[in-house]
Scaffold this motif. Structure first.
Motif, PDB file in Angstrom:
ATOM      1  N   ASN A 144       8.023  11.772   5.663  1.00 12.00           N
ATOM      2  CA  ASN A 144       8.762  10.797   4.359  1.00 12.00           C
ATOM      3  C   ASN A 144       7.859   9.626   3.543  1.00 12.00           C
ATOM      4  O   ASN A 144       6.819   9.590   4.005  1.00 12.00           O
ATOM      5  N   PRO A 145       8.129   8.974   2.697  1.00  9.62           N
ATOM      6  CA  PRO A 145       7.195   8.659   1.819  1.00  9.62           C
ATOM      7  C   PRO A 145       6.903   7.497   2.880  1.00  9.62           C
ATOM      8  O   PRO A 145       7.383   7.078   2.819  1.00  9.62           O
ATOM      9  N   ASP A 146       5.806   6.795   2.779  1.00 10.10           N
ATOM     10  CA  ASP A 146       5.312   5.579   3.641  1.00 10.10           C
ATOM     11  C   ASP A 146       6.240   4.905   2.581  1.00 10.10           C
ATOM     12  O   ASP A 146       4.628   4.107   1.619  1.00 10.10           O
ATOM     13  N   ILE A 147       6.567   3.389   2.366  1.00  7.32           N
ATOM     14  CA  ILE A 147       7.354   2.304   1.839  1.00  7.32           C
ATOM     15  C   ILE A 147       6.335   1.689   1.869  1.00  7.32           C
ATOM     16  O   ILE A 147       6.049   1.242   0.963  1.00  7.32           O
ATOM     17  N   LEU A 148       6.221   1.222   3.185  1.00 10.23           N
ATOM     18  CA  LEU A 148       4.478  -0.208   1.965  1.00 10.23           C
ATOM     19  C   LEU A 148       3.484   0.134   2.291  1.00 10.23           C
ATOM     20  O   LEU A 148       3.240  -0.675   0.594  1.00 10.23           O
ATOM     21  N   GLU A 149       3.085   1.478   2.063  1.00 15.20           N
ATOM     22  CA  GLU A 149       1.349   1.902   1.578  1.00 15.20           C
ATOM     23  C   GLU A 149       2.032   2.034   0.380  1.00 15.20           C
ATOM     24  O   GLU A 149       1.084   1.354  -0.118  1.00 15.20           O
ATOM     25  N   GLY A 150       2.802   2.201  -0.481  1.00 16.58           N
ATOM     26  CA  GLY A 150       3.026   2.625  -0.931  1.00 16.58           C
ATOM     27  C   GLY A 150       2.958   1.249  -2.130  1.00 16.58           C
ATOM     28  O   GLY A 150       3.129   0.853  -3.318  1.00 16.58           O
ATOM     29  N   LEU A 151       3.911   0.268  -1.767  1.00 15.30           N
ATOM     30  CA  LEU A 151       4.387  -1.239  -2.569  1.00 15.30           C
ATOM     31  C   LEU A 151       2.781  -1.836  -2.212  1.00 15.30           C
ATOM     32  O   LEU A 151       2.520  -2.231  -2.908  1.00 15.30           O
ATOM     33  N   GLY A 152       1.980  -1.479  -1.048  1.00 14.15           N
ATOM     34  CA  GLY A 152       0.753  -2.018  -0.960  1.00 14.15           C
ATOM     35  C   GLY A 152      -0.247  -1.524  -1.790  1.00 14.15           C
ATOM     36  O   GLY A 152      -0.940  -2.193  -2.733  1.00 14.15           O
ATOM     37  N   GLN A 153       0.440  -0.427  -2.709  1.00 11.13           N
ATOM     38  CA  GLN A 153      -0.825   0.399  -3.946  1.00 11.13           C
ATOM     39  C   GLN A 153      -0.474  -0.558  -5.056  1.00 11.13           C
ATOM     40  O   GLN A 153      -1.127  -0.701  -5.996  1.00 11.13           O
ATOM     41  N   ARG A 154       1.019  -1.024  -5.246  1.00 12.08           N
ATOM     42  CA  ARG A 154       1.562  -1.065  -6.366  1.00 12.08           C
ATOM     43  C   ARG A 154       1.166  -2.813  -6.271  1.00 12.08           C
ATOM     44  O   ARG A 154       1.497  -3.721  -7.628  1.00 12.08           O
ATOM     45  N   LYS A 155       0.986  -3.300  -5.388  1.00 11.04           N
ATOM     46  CA  LYS A 155       0.761  -5.021  -5.202  1.00 11.04           C
ATOM     47  C   LYS A 155      -0.085  -6.003  -6.536  1.00 11.04           C
ATOM     48  O   LYS A 155      -1.108  -5.790  -6.270  1.00 11.04           O
ATOM     49  N   LYS A 156       0.878  -6.961  -5.913  1.00  9.85           N
ATOM     50  CA  LYS A 156       0.183  -8.160  -7.281  1.00  9.85           C
ATOM     51  C   LYS A 156      -0.087  -9.168  -6.978  1.00  9.85           C
ATOM     52  O   LYS A 156      -0.633  -9.702  -6.013  1.00  9.85           O
ATOM     53  N   HIS A 157       0.682 -10.283  -7.034  1.00 12.05           N
ATOM     54  CA  HIS A 157       1.091 -11.876  -6.490  1.00 12.05           C
ATOM     55  C   HIS A 157       2.051 -11.876  -5.046  1.00 12.05           C
ATOM     56  O   HIS A 157       1.806 -12.626  -4.832  1.00 12.05           O
ATOM     57  N   GLN A 158       2.455 -10.219  -4.884  1.00 10.28           N
ATOM     58  CA  GLN A 158       2.931 -10.304  -3.820  1.00 10.28           C
ATOM     59  C   GLN A 158       2.153 -10.541  -2.061  1.00 10.28           C
ATOM     60  O   GLN A 158       1.613 -10.444  -2.628  1.00 10.28           O
ATOM     61  N   ILE A 159       3.056 -10.988  -1.062  1.00 10.08           N
ATOM     62  CA  ILE A 159       2.364 -11.214   0.025  1.00 10.08           C
ATOM     63  C   ILE A 159       3.450  -9.954   0.911  1.00 10.08           C
ATOM     64  O   ILE A 159       4.717  -9.866   0.709  1.00 10.08           O
TER      65      ILE A 159
END
Ligand code: PMT
Length: 399
Positions: free
Chosen positions: A304-319
């Motif tokens: 399955n896709p790793d959701i957090l890992e995907g978001l980690g790659q797109r991260k800008k200002h987010q914690i």
């Protein structure tokens, strides 16, 4: 602060009632208009005369007493209140509040008020631990009632455990925090939270899942919403009641959860991944129910896709905050996840510890930070753990 705010102090019938004299006295000395409302039972533990003297106001007990200033007494007091503080809050008043009952003056005022309500439960440990009391407290929290958890120690009934009234100083400070609006410290923030297990279909009747109930994620959603955040909750199937005031997306599979999270990501300030997302799904979904045969069945699984890992790659200002559920090498495994997924904080639960992880109401976690430091927390309720995670997010944002 002191602009003559009105604090309604509700006292119910527990041995700790006598301690509340100190709360009343402090509030009065600091310039608040203090209106004490007692239940009949509370008057057995401490005299209304004492509280009248300390608050410099007549104490209200009787629903039908017409000697007060208001045309309709309970409505007048409910409207005048800037906050209602119930201390000690017995199992009885908590149950009556959870049911929306209004069968005496205090419960009627609580039902009629639009002011924030803060309660300090205090009772015998067994009564506090009973499922029904815990359910009632959770119901109240979900409806926005603020709860100061009782402390542990020797109780008047002779046992030692949870159920002691928290220090009066704690109750006083929380009251002031609420009056000053400091308890809404997440106002203006949008927080995306994932919760629960995903279900990965094999055929129309079977699926692969795990033991997550959603309790940890829902506690986070509830706490963040209570503290003023806009909460976007993406939840796998659960038996839990929706937390008050949050926006919910209900999903089943990891891919559905991923699609929603990717879509919402640009509008959020914080992501907390409390869901136990299935790492694999059956490679081939069978449209028809699989028939059994005498042979073993082999099901091939796809990643399955790793959701957090995907978001980690797109991260800008987010914690980004992740969880790790581990059965061995807790810190080592958890730290790998923190780094690999580009997270700011990782909350590691040791699934082998009693009172931690799946399905229980408590959790025992270690917080891992990017700078290599870590912090161990004791066994706490999932709401308390949620509160600490949110405090930590604010600290990271402010640093
Ligand atoms: O729901 P409860 O019954 O209250 O139980 C709480 C809990 C134990 C489920 C929770 O506290 C918890 O630990 N959640 C994460 C469990 C987990 O899946 O851990 P993991 O080590 O497999 O994943 C690490 C992190 O990556 C997690 O934040 C997870 O949400 C995320 N992840 C994992 C896989 C995946 N495909 N996508 C992800 O985003």
């Amino acid at each position: 602060m002191n602009d003559k705010k009105t604090v309604v102090v509700g006292i119910t019938g527990g041995i700790a009632a006598y301690k509340v004299a100190d709360l009343v006295s402090r509030l009065y000395k600091n310039g608040f208009n203090v209106q004490v409302v007692m239940t009949e039972h509370a008057t057995r533990f401490i005299s209304p005369l004492t509280l009248r003297t300390l608050s410099n106001n007549p104490v209200m007990v009787d629903m039908f007493d017409e000697s007060g200033n208001h045309k309709v007494q309970h409505i007048g007091v409910a409207e005048e209140a800037d906050i209602v503080v119930v201390a000690p809050a017995t199992a009885n008043i908590i149950a009556r509040m959870a049911c929306g009952m209004a069968d005496d003056l205090l419960s009627t005022i609580i039902l009629a008020t639009r002011a924030p309500v803060l309660i300090a439960p205090s009772m015998n440990t067994n009564m506090y631990d009973k499922q029904v009391t815990q359910d009632n407290i959770r119901t109240l929290k979900n409806r926005g009632v603020m709860v100061i958890d009782p402390s542990e120690g020797a109780l008047a009934c002779g046992v030692t455990g949870r159920g002691r009234l928290p220090e009066i100083e704690t109750i006083y400070n929380r009251t002031i925090e609420v009056l000053e609006g400091r308890h809404r410290d997440l106002t203006g923030k949008t927080i995306l939270i994932t919760a629960g297990a995903t279900q990965e279909d094999i055929d129309p009747v079977r699926y692969i899942t795990n033991r997550s109930t959603g309790k940890m994620g829902y506690a986070l959603a509830s706490e963040a919403s209570r503290r003023g955040a806009r909460v976007l909750l993406v939840s796998g199937p659960t038996a839990l009641t929706d937390p008050e005031g949050v926006e919910i997306w209900r999903v089943r599979s990891a891919r559905e959860m991923n699609d929603i999270c990717q879509e919402l990501f640009d509008q959020v300030d914080v992501v907390i991944g409390a869901a136990a997302v299935a790492d694999y799904r059956p490679l081939d979904y069978s449209e028809l129910k699989l028939k059994k045969s005498d042979d073993d069945l082999v099901i091939r699984l796809a990643r399955n896709p790793d959701i957090l890992e995907g978001l980690g790659q797109r991260k800008k200002h987010q914690i980004l905050v992740g969880f790790a559920a581990e059965t061995n090498d807790l810190v080592q495994n958890a730290r790998q996840k923190l780094n690999k997924k580009n997270l700011d904080l990782l909350v590691a639960n040791d699934l082998t510890a009693e009172g931690a992880g799946f399905a229980v109401d408590t959790n025992i976690v270690t917080l891992l930070f990017k700078d290599g430091t870590e912090k161990n927390l004791p066994c706490l309720s999932k709401s308390e753990v949620a509160g600490i995670i949110l405090d930590t997010v604010l600290e990271i944002q402010g640093s």
